[in-house]
Design an enzyme around this catalytic site. Structure first.
Site, PDB file in Angstrom:
ATOM      1  N   ASN A  20       0.826  -1.404  -0.164  1.00 56.43           N
ATOM      2  CA  ASN A  20       0.056  -0.089  -0.150  1.00 56.43           C
ATOM      3  C   ASN A  20       0.831   1.481   0.043  1.00 56.43           C
ATOM      4  O   ASN A  20       0.504   2.359  -0.712  1.00 56.43           O
ATOM      5  CB  ASN A  20      -0.813   0.008   1.221  1.00 56.43           C
ATOM      6  CG  ASN A  20      -2.149   0.954   1.071  1.00 56.43           C
ATOM      7  OD1 ASN A  20      -3.045   0.893   1.945  1.00 56.43           O
ATOM      8  ND2 ASN A  20      -2.168   1.880   0.142  1.00 56.43           N
ATOM      9  N   TRP A  24       0.247   9.077   5.358  1.00 58.85           N
ATOM     10  CA  TRP A  24       0.357   7.738   4.722  1.00 58.85           C
ATOM     11  C   TRP A  24       1.738   7.102   4.673  1.00 58.85           C
ATOM     12  O   TRP A  24       1.980   6.135   4.010  1.00 58.85           O
ATOM     13  CB  TRP A  24      -0.242   8.059   3.176  1.00 58.85           C
ATOM     14  CG  TRP A  24       0.488   9.338   2.543  1.00 58.85           C
ATOM     15  CD1 TRP A  24      -0.326  10.269   2.486  1.00 58.85           C
ATOM     16  CD2 TRP A  24       1.669   9.728   2.212  1.00 58.85           C
ATOM     17  NE1 TRP A  24       0.629  11.381   2.040  1.00 58.85           N
ATOM     18  CE2 TRP A  24       1.728  11.195   1.898  1.00 58.85           C
ATOM     19  CE3 TRP A  24       3.012   8.940   2.012  1.00 58.85           C
ATOM     20  CZ2 TRP A  24       2.852  11.673   1.161  1.00 58.85           C
ATOM     21  CZ3 TRP A  24       4.121   9.507   1.688  1.00 58.85           C
ATOM     22  CH2 TRP A  24       4.069  10.836   1.191  1.00 58.85           C
ATOM     23  N   PRO A  46      -7.235   7.141   9.271  1.00 57.16           N
ATOM     24  CA  PRO A  46      -6.016   6.919   8.183  1.00 57.16           C
ATOM     25  C   PRO A  46      -5.957   7.854   7.005  1.00 57.16           C
ATOM     26  O   PRO A  46      -7.102   8.191   6.849  1.00 57.16           O
ATOM     27  CB  PRO A  46      -5.737   5.603   8.182  1.00 57.16           C
ATOM     28  CG  PRO A  46      -7.328   5.196   8.145  1.00 57.16           C
ATOM     29  CD  PRO A  46      -8.086   5.892   9.051  1.00 57.16           C
ATOM     30  N   GLU A  96      -6.427   8.462   3.490  1.00 56.32           N
ATOM     31  CA  GLU A  96      -7.164   7.710   2.204  1.00 56.32           C
ATOM     32  C   GLU A  96      -6.442   6.939   1.574  1.00 56.32           C
ATOM     33  O   GLU A  96      -6.765   5.877   0.751  1.00 56.32           O
ATOM     34  CB  GLU A  96      -8.159   8.590   1.628  1.00 56.32           C
ATOM     35  CG  GLU A  96      -9.290   9.031   2.314  1.00 56.32           C
ATOM     36  CD  GLU A  96     -10.619   9.282   1.166  1.00 56.32           C
ATOM     37  OE1 GLU A  96     -11.440   8.399   1.309  1.00 56.32           O
ATOM     38  OE2 GLU A  96     -10.204   9.820   0.338  1.00 56.32           O
ATOM     39  N   GLU A 130       2.269  16.232  15.168  1.00 57.90           N
ATOM     40  CA  GLU A 130       3.918  15.888  14.751  1.00 57.90           C
ATOM     41  C   GLU A 130       4.025  16.263  13.373  1.00 57.90           C
ATOM     42  O   GLU A 130       2.892  15.751  12.465  1.00 57.90           O
ATOM     43  CB  GLU A 130       3.670  14.414  14.659  1.00 57.90           C
ATOM     44  CG  GLU A 130       3.910  13.847  16.141  1.00 57.90           C
ATOM     45  CD  GLU A 130       5.025  14.427  17.159  1.00 57.90           C
ATOM     46  OE1 GLU A 130       6.088  14.922  16.625  1.00 57.90           O
ATOM     47  OE2 GLU A 130       4.946  14.046  18.291  1.00 57.90           O
ATOM     48  N   GLY A 174       6.034  18.621   9.887  1.00 63.55           N
ATOM     49  CA  GLY A 174       6.842  18.383   8.820  1.00 63.55           C
ATOM     50  C   GLY A 174       8.370  18.577   9.420  1.00 63.55           C
ATOM     51  O   GLY A 174       8.506  19.126  10.590  1.00 63.55           O
ATOM     52  N   CYS A 219       9.347  12.162   8.045  1.00 63.31           N
ATOM     53  CA  CYS A 219       9.507  13.466   8.448  1.00 63.31           C
ATOM     54  C   CYS A 219      10.742  13.935   9.097  1.00 63.31           C
ATOM     55  O   CYS A 219      11.181  14.826   9.388  1.00 63.31           O
ATOM     56  CB  CYS A 219       8.331  13.501   9.553  1.00 63.31           C
ATOM     57  SG  CYS A 219       8.370  12.083  10.606  1.00 63.31           S
ATOM     58  N   LYS A 268       9.456  24.529  17.125  1.00 70.04           N
ATOM     59  CA  LYS A 268       9.074  25.313  16.213  1.00 70.04           C
ATOM     60  C   LYS A 268       7.726  24.653  15.318  1.00 70.04           C
ATOM     61  O   LYS A 268       6.831  24.170  15.968  1.00 70.04           O
ATOM     62  CB  LYS A 268      10.125  25.803  15.152  1.00 70.04           C
ATOM     63  CG  LYS A 268      11.266  26.462  16.067  1.00 70.04           C
ATOM     64  CD  LYS A 268      12.241  27.153  15.411  1.00 70.04           C
ATOM     65  CE  LYS A 268      13.377  26.466  14.634  1.00 70.04           C
ATOM     66  NZ  LYS A 268      14.379  27.270  13.855  1.00 70.04           N
ATOM     67  N   GLY A 316       6.010  20.848  15.289  1.00 72.17           N
ATOM     68  CA  GLY A 316       5.070  20.133  16.014  1.00 72.17           C
ATOM     69  C   GLY A 316       4.849  20.815  17.420  1.00 72.17           C
ATOM     70  O   GLY A 316       5.283  21.724  17.900  1.00 72.17           O
TER      71      GLY A 316
HETATM   72  P1  NAP Z   1      -1.443  15.661   5.166  1.00 69.32           P
HETATM   73  O1  NAP Z   1      -1.905  16.106   3.844  1.00 69.32           O
HETATM   74  O2  NAP Z   1      -1.299  16.690   6.533  1.00 69.32           O
HETATM   75  O3  NAP Z   1      -2.403  14.521   5.760  1.00 69.32           O
HETATM   76  C1  NAP Z   1      -2.255  13.843   7.132  1.00 69.32           C
HETATM   77  C2  NAP Z   1      -3.585  13.402   7.355  1.00 69.32           C
HETATM   78  O4  NAP Z   1      -4.483  14.560   7.629  1.00 69.32           O
HETATM   79  C3  NAP Z   1      -4.394  12.785   6.673  1.00 69.32           C
HETATM   80  O5  NAP Z   1      -5.131  11.621   7.210  1.00 69.32           O
HETATM   81  C4  NAP Z   1      -5.244  13.547   5.786  1.00 69.32           C
HETATM   82  O6  NAP Z   1      -6.495  12.876   5.400  1.00 69.32           O
HETATM   83  C5  NAP Z   1      -5.683  14.413   7.067  1.00 69.32           C
HETATM   84  N1  NAP Z   1      -6.202  15.578   6.512  1.00 69.32           N
HETATM   85  C6  NAP Z   1      -5.760  16.352   5.440  1.00 69.32           C
HETATM   86  N2  NAP Z   1      -6.495  17.683   5.588  1.00 69.32           N
HETATM   87  C7  NAP Z   1      -7.175  17.746   6.655  1.00 69.32           C
HETATM   88  C8  NAP Z   1      -8.026  18.622   7.321  1.00 69.32           C
HETATM   89  N3  NAP Z   1      -8.409  19.921   6.572  1.00 69.32           N
HETATM   90  N4  NAP Z   1      -8.521  18.444   8.485  1.00 69.32           N
HETATM   91  C9  NAP Z   1      -8.187  17.128   9.124  1.00 69.32           C
HETATM   92  N5  NAP Z   1      -7.615  16.094   8.475  1.00 69.32           N
HETATM   93  C10 NAP Z   1      -6.898  16.540   7.320  1.00 69.32           C
HETATM   94  O7  NAP Z   1      -0.006  15.064   5.291  1.00 69.32           O
HETATM   95  P2  NAP Z   1       0.288  13.670   4.228  1.00 69.32           P
HETATM   96  O8  NAP Z   1       0.370  14.293   3.022  1.00 69.32           O
HETATM   97  O9  NAP Z   1      -0.540  12.509   4.569  1.00 69.32           O
HETATM   98  O10 NAP Z   1       1.585  13.433   4.924  1.00 69.32           O
HETATM   99  C11 NAP Z   1       2.871  14.136   4.751  1.00 69.32           C
HETATM  100  C12 NAP Z   1       3.027  15.048   5.670  1.00 69.32           C
HETATM  101  O11 NAP Z   1       3.337  14.500   7.135  1.00 69.32           O
HETATM  102  C13 NAP Z   1       4.702  15.650   5.615  1.00 69.32           C
HETATM  103  O12 NAP Z   1       4.603  17.179   5.760  1.00 69.32           O
HETATM  104  C14 NAP Z   1       5.308  15.112   6.818  1.00 69.32           C
HETATM  105  O13 NAP Z   1       6.571  15.592   7.200  1.00 69.32           O
HETATM  106  C15 NAP Z   1       4.357  14.979   7.696  1.00 69.32           C
HETATM  107  N6  NAP Z   1       4.753  13.740   8.933  1.00 69.32           N
HETATM  108  C16 NAP Z   1       5.191  14.107  10.008  1.00 69.32           C
HETATM  109  C17 NAP Z   1       5.549  13.182  10.652  1.00 69.32           C
HETATM  110  C18 NAP Z   1       6.002  13.604  12.202  1.00 69.32           C
HETATM  111  O14 NAP Z   1       6.094  12.728  13.063  1.00 69.32           O
HETATM  112  N7  NAP Z   1       6.677  14.775  12.369  1.00 69.32           N
HETATM  113  C19 NAP Z   1       5.547  11.937  10.407  1.00 69.32           C
HETATM  114  C20 NAP Z   1       5.002  11.545   9.247  1.00 69.32           C
HETATM  115  C21 NAP Z   1       4.619  12.429   8.327  1.00 69.32           C
HETATM  116  P3  NAP Z   1      -6.636  12.529   3.583  1.00 69.32           P
HETATM  117  O15 NAP Z   1      -5.192  12.472   3.075  1.00 69.32           O
HETATM  118  O16 NAP Z   1      -7.314  11.265   3.616  1.00 69.32           O
HETATM  119  O17 NAP Z   1      -7.306  13.332   3.118  1.00 69.32           O
HETATM  120 MG    MG Z   2      -1.794  15.300   1.993  1.00 66.62          MG
END
Ligand code: NAP
Ligand code: MG
Length: 454
Positions: free
Chosen positions: A73, A130, A155, A157, A229, A231, A263, A425, A428
Site C-alpha cells: 500500500n 500515509w 488514516p 485515504e 507531529e 513536517g 518526517c 517550532k 510540532g
Molecule cells: P497531510 O496532507 O497533512 O495529511 C495527514 C492526515 O490529515 C491525512 O489523514 C489526511 O487525510 C488528513 N487531513 C488532510 N487535510 C485535513 C483537514 N483539513 N482536516 C483534518 N484532517 C486532514 O499529510 P500527508 O500528505 O499525509 O503526509 C505528509 C506530511 O506528514 C509531511 O509534511 C510530513 O512531514 C508529515 N509527517 C510528519 C511526521 C512527524 O512525526 N512529525 C510523521 C510523518 C509525516 P486524507 O489524506 O485522507 O485526506
Molecule cells: Mg496530503
C-alpha cells in the site's frame, strides 16, 4: 455509501476498495466510543495492561501479512515494513506497562491530604498520514488506550489498509467493542468533523505543517487538546573528524529510506569544507548502490513514491535544482523517483529550504561550527538532526545548540518507543512515545481531602 480505490504505488493498480464513512456514521461511532470509554476506564489497570499485550501478540502473530499489506500500500520495502510492524507491536508492549504505572503525587498541604490523578481525556481523535501508517497509528493508539481513552482513528485515504487490520486484530485480542474505531474518509470532511465534534476531547495528528495549523485553529474553538507531529527539514552536521563512511552510508536510510517520505529525513547535509570532496565521493558510491525496485523483494532498499501527484511534486523541486548525481529506477509502471543529490546549492533554494518528502538531499558546505549551527537552525522546522564528529565535547555542545526535538550523535536514529519524540517550532506541539506521551492523553486532576472533617 462511497467506495475508494486504494492504489498500489509500485504497479499503479487497484489494491483494494474500501468504504468511506459518512458523517452520521462517524457520529454513531463517536457516541458508542464514549460509552465504551467509561467501562474501559473503570476496568482494573491489570486488565487494560493485558489487553494491550494481547494486541501486541496479535500484531506479532500476523506480522508477515501486515508487512505485506504495508509494503504494497505504501510502496515501502518489505524489510522496512517488517521493522515497522515489529515497531508497532513493541509500542503496544511498551505501553502495556503504563496502566499500572499512571501515578500521581501526594503533596504536603495544610489541613489535609492532597493528591493528583491522571484521568483519561475521554474519546480521542487520531489523524495519521500515509508514510508509516501502521507505526504512527500505534504510537497514538497504544498510549491513548493505556491511559483509559477510547479512540477514533482516521488514516490517510491513500493508505487505510493496515489501520483497518489493526482494528480487526484489536478485536481479535479481546479489546471491548467500540473502544478502538477506524473511520476511512477524506481529511477535508471526515477529519474535520472529527476535530469539530463536541464529544472528541483531543486530536493527535501527524501530517503536514499546513494541515496541522488548520487543525490547531479548529481545535481552539472547543479548547481541545492537540498534539501535532508535523513536517521537517532536518539537518546533519558532518565535521571533518567524523567517520565519513558511516555518515555517508547511513544516508541510505536517513534520507532515502521510505523514498525520503519520512518526517525525520536528513534532507540537508552540512559538511565541513575540508571533508567535502571525500564525503561526496563516498556518497556517490552509496547512491549508485541503492537498490530501487519491487517493494516485495527482500533486497530492495527503496520503493516508489506513494502517488503520481506526490511524484510530480517531488519532481518540480528538482527540475531547476543543481543535480550532482542520482541513482537508478526501474522501467515500467510505478511512481518511481531516483535517489538524488543536489550540490552546490544555496541555503535559500526551495529544494534546500522546503520539505520535499522525497529521496532528495541537499549537500551544503560549511567552514566553522558556529556558522553550521546558525544555518542548520535557520528554518521554520525543528524535528530531528544529527551530529557527526569524534570530538565528544563538540558533539554535546552542538546538540544543545540545535533547535530540534530529536537529535542523534554519530547516528541517524530519531525514534525509540521508550524515548520522547516530537518537534520544536513548526515541526510540532507536544511529544509522542516514551513516558511523555501519557501526559498527552491524560488530564491532571487535583483532589484535596480535608482530614479535619468529622
Ligand atoms: P497531510 O496532507 O497533512 O495529511 C495527514 C492526515 O490529515 C491525512 O489523514 C489526511 O487525510 C488528513 N487531513 C488532510 N487535510 C485535513 C483537514 N483539513 N482536516 C483534518 N484532517 C486532514 O499529510 P500527508 O500528505 O499525509 O503526509 C505528509 C506530511 O506528514 C509531511 O509534511 C510530513 O512531514 C508529515 N509527517 C510528519 C511526521 C512527524 O512525526 N512529525 C510523521 C510523518 C509525516 P486524507 O489524506 O485522507 O485526506
Ligand atoms: Mg496530503
Amino acid at each position: 455509501m462511497t467506495v475508494i480505490d486504494v492504489i498500489e504505488p509500485a504497479t499503479e493498480k487497484v489494491l483494494a476498495s474500501v468504504e468511506r464513512a459518512t458523517l452520521p456514521e462517524l457520529d454513531n461511532v463517536i457516541a458508542r466510543a464514549a460509552l465504551a470509554q467509561r467501562q474501559w476506564a473503570a476496568e482494573s489497570p491489570q486488565r487494560r495492561a493485558e489487553a494491550l499485550l494481547a494486541i501486541a501478540a496479535e500484531i506479532q502473530n500476523n506480522s508477515e501479512s501486515l508487512a505485506q499489506i504495508e509494503a504494497r500500500n505504501v510502496g515501502m520495502p518489505i524489510s522496512d515494513a517488517r521493522d515497522a510492524v515489529a515497531g508497532a507491536a513493541a509500542t503496544f508492549r511498551y505501553y502495556s506497562a503504563a496502566p499500572e504505572r499512571l501515578m500521581g503525587h501526594t503533596i504536603p498541604v495544610a489541613g489535609g491530604v492532597d493528591m493528583t490523578f491522571r484521568e483519561p481525556i475521554g474519546v480521542v481523535g487520531l489523524i495519521t498520514p500515509w508514510n508509516y501508517p501502521l507505526l504512527i497509528a500505534a504510537w497514538k493508539v497504544a498510549p491513548a488506550l493505556a491511559a483509559g481513552n477510547a479512540v477514533v482513528l482516521k488514516p490517510a485515504e491513500l493508505t487505510p489498509l493496515s489501520a483497518l487490520k489493526l482494528q480487526e486484530y484489536a478485536r481479535a485480542a479481546g479489546l471491548p467493542e467500540h473502544l478502538f474505531n477506524v473511520v476511512v474518509g477524506p481529511g477535508s470532511s471526515v477529519g474535520r468533523h472529527l476535530i469539530e465534534h463536541p464529544q472528541i476531547g483531543k486530536i493527535a495528528f501527524t501530517g503536514s505543517t499546513e494541515v496541522g495549523k488548520d487543525i490547531a485553529r479548529r481545535a481552539a474553538d472547543g479548547i481541545k487538546r492537540v498534539t501535532l507531529e508535523l513536517g521537517g527539514k532536518s539537518a546533519a552536521l558532518v565535521f571533518a573528524d567524523a567517520d565519513l563512511d558511516a555518515a555517508a552510508e547511513g544516508l541510505t536510510g536517513a534520507v532515502f529510506g521510505n523514498s525520503g517520505q519520512d518526517c525525520c529525513a536528513r534532507s540537508r547535509v552540512f559538511v565541513e569544507r575540508s571533508a567535502l570532496t571525500p564525503f561526496l565521493e563516498k556518497l556517490e558510491k552509496v547512491v549508485s548502490n541503492i537498490v530501487v525496485g519491487d517493494p516485495l523483494a527482500d533486497t530492495t532498499q527503496m520503493g516508489p513514491l506513494v502517488s503520481a501527484s506526490h511524484a510530480a511534486t517531488v519532481g518540480r523541486y528538482v527540475d531547476d535544482a543543481p543535480v550532482l548525481f542520482r541513482g537508478t529506477t526501474p522501467a515500467g509502471p510505478g511512481f518511481w523517483f531516483p535517489p538524488t543529490v543536489l550540490h552546490p546549492i544555496s541555503d535559500d533554494h526551495p529544494a534546500a529550504r522546503e520539505e520535499i518528502f522525497g529521496p532528495v538531499v541537499s549537500v551544503l558546505a560549511f567552514d566553522d561550527e558556529h556558522e553550521a549551527i546558525e544555518r542548520a537552525n535557520n528554518t521554520i522546522y525543528g524535528l530531528a538532526g544529527s551530529i557527526w564528529t569524534t570530538n565528544a565535547a563538540r558533539s554535546l555542545r552542538v546538540a544543545r545548540a540545535m533547535a530540534a526535538g530529536a537529535l542523534a550523535v554519530n547516528s541517524y536514529t530519531s525514534v525509540r518507543f521508550s524515548t520522547p519524540f516530537g518537534g520544536f517550532k513548526q515541526s510540532g506541539l507536544g511529544r509522542e512515545l516514551g513516558p511523555d506521551a501519557l501526559e498527552a492523553y491524560t488530564e491532571v486532576k487535583n483532589v484535596f481531602f480535608n482530614t479535619n472533617a468529622r
